[in-house]
Design an enzyme around this catalytic site. Structure first.
Site, PDB file in Angstrom:
ATOM      1  CG  ASP A 128       3.088  44.013  14.302  1.00 52.10           C
ATOM      2  OD1 ASP A 128       2.203  44.667  14.884  1.00 52.10           O
ATOM      3  OD2 ASP A 128       2.869  43.324  13.283  1.00 52.10           O
ATOM      4  CE  LYS A 181       0.205  42.986   9.583  1.00 51.65           C
ATOM      5  NZ  LYS A 181       0.685  42.524  10.881  1.00 51.65           N
TER       6      LYS A 181
END
Ligand code: NAP
Length: 309
Positions: free
Chosen positions: A121, A77
């Site tokens: 997210d 990520k």
């Protein structure tokens, strides 16, 4: 789902990637869209296990084969960020990208595709909270954990308009690094308070929202909870919300404790569904069938829990 010569590729990269529920959720959505309108979503979503040493080559390969977009999970990520052509402000603030798409580069005379990254997210985390229509301007939030997910929760709580964001961790050094990493965003940094775990009951506020952003209580450690019921009682306002990012088991021990205290429990399933839906909308340019994605996950999780116990 029929794979044809025209079918475009989507996927998720991680190492390992075997645990990911994303292929199941996205392929269910793609199949549904095609059932509604044949070939409206001529895509297939695949898992790609990419070793960290091979990340750069993999991204170049994705460009060569014209992959339309992909999700990113642990451990890539952060590492993916310098390999992209542009990264959204939200993802830069969080310091992590979970969704990449290919911009075909209409204004780019070279015709080269550009990789763009963002982080869905925050959208995912906020979806169940925004649905409540609550005013957060006076609220204090406590986040347990200072890892990657906690970063998205901090950005989300800022977007929600929370007055104070308390981050609780077991390592003073990691808390200090976490705090410093927000220094370039004073509007968020001024709301942040770092709290070592052993000071939570001594210095912690009365919170309107308590978020478990640690893996404590996640399957198979289903009896574990990040806090005792007596501790939760001390730090929470009456009628407050307990939010666990974990989605297996449902409910976690933490959410069972919260419910016993009359708090409102929210688990991580909706976040998972909504971050996926936001990514699919970016890739396909059409609304994602959120209820189909949710149902695909629910039936899979229910099969898993039956087979494990
Ligand atoms: P991470 O980057 O590894 O961070 C985990 C955090 O939890 C760290 O701060 C770590 O502390 C702390 N921690 C771990 N074990 C602990 C223990 N035994 N006692 C106290 N603290 C402990 O992981 P993440 O990516 O942030 O994920 C955290 C959780 O959120 C996971 O359960 C993940 O599945 C869930 N999640 C859910 C979604 C969703 O869509 N629902 C999305 C993302 C993540 P140290 O830093 O001191 O090690």
């Amino acid at each position: 789902m029929v794979i044809k010569g025209t079918t475009q590729l989507l996927g998720v990269i991680g190492y390992p990637v075997t645990h990911s529920f994303s292929p199941l959720m996205h392929n269910a959505a793609i199949a549904h869209l095609n059932q509604q309108a044949p070939s409206s979503a001529d895509f297939v979503y695949l898992p790609f296990p990419i070793h960290p040493d091979g990340l750069k080559d993999a991204i170049a390969g994705f460009k060569a084969i014209g992959l339309r977009g992909f999700n990113i999970t642990i451990p890539h990520k952060q590492a993916i960020m310098p390999l992209l052509d542009s990264v959204s402000e939200a993802a830069q603030a969080i310091g992590a990208v979970n969704t990449v798409w290919r911009d075909s580069g209409d204004d780019d005379s070279s015709g080269e595709c550009q990789w763009c990254g963002t982080n869905t997210d925050v959208t995912g985390f906020l979806a169940p909270l925004k649905a409540l229509g609550q005013d957060w301007s006076e609220a204090a939030v406590i986040i347990l954990g200072n890892g990657g997910a906690a970063r998205a929760v901090v950005a989300a709580c800022h977007e929600l308009g929370c007055a104070q964001i308390w981050v609780v961790g077991r390592s003073r050094q990691k808390l200090s690094q976490f705090s410093q990493s927000w220094a370039h965003l004073p509007e968020i940094a001024t709301k942040l308070v770092m709290l070592p775990r052993d000071q939570l009951l001594v210095q912690g506020p009365k919170a309107a929202l308590l978020v478990n952003a640690t893996p404590i209580g996640m399957h198979p450690q289903v009896e574990a909870s990040p806090l005792g019921e007596d501790e939760i009682k001390v730090i929470m306002e009456g009628g407050a919300i307990a939010y666990d990012l974990i989605y297996t088991p449902r409910p976690t021990r933490f959410l069972q404790q919260a419910e016993a205290l009359g708090l409102m429990p929210i688990d991580g399933l909706e976040m998972l569904v909504q971050q996926g839906a936001a990514a699919l909308e970016i890739w396909l340019g059409q609304p994602a069938p959120v209820s189909v994605m949710r149902q695909a996950l629910l039936s899979h999780l229910s099969k898993l829990s039956k087979s494990s116990g």
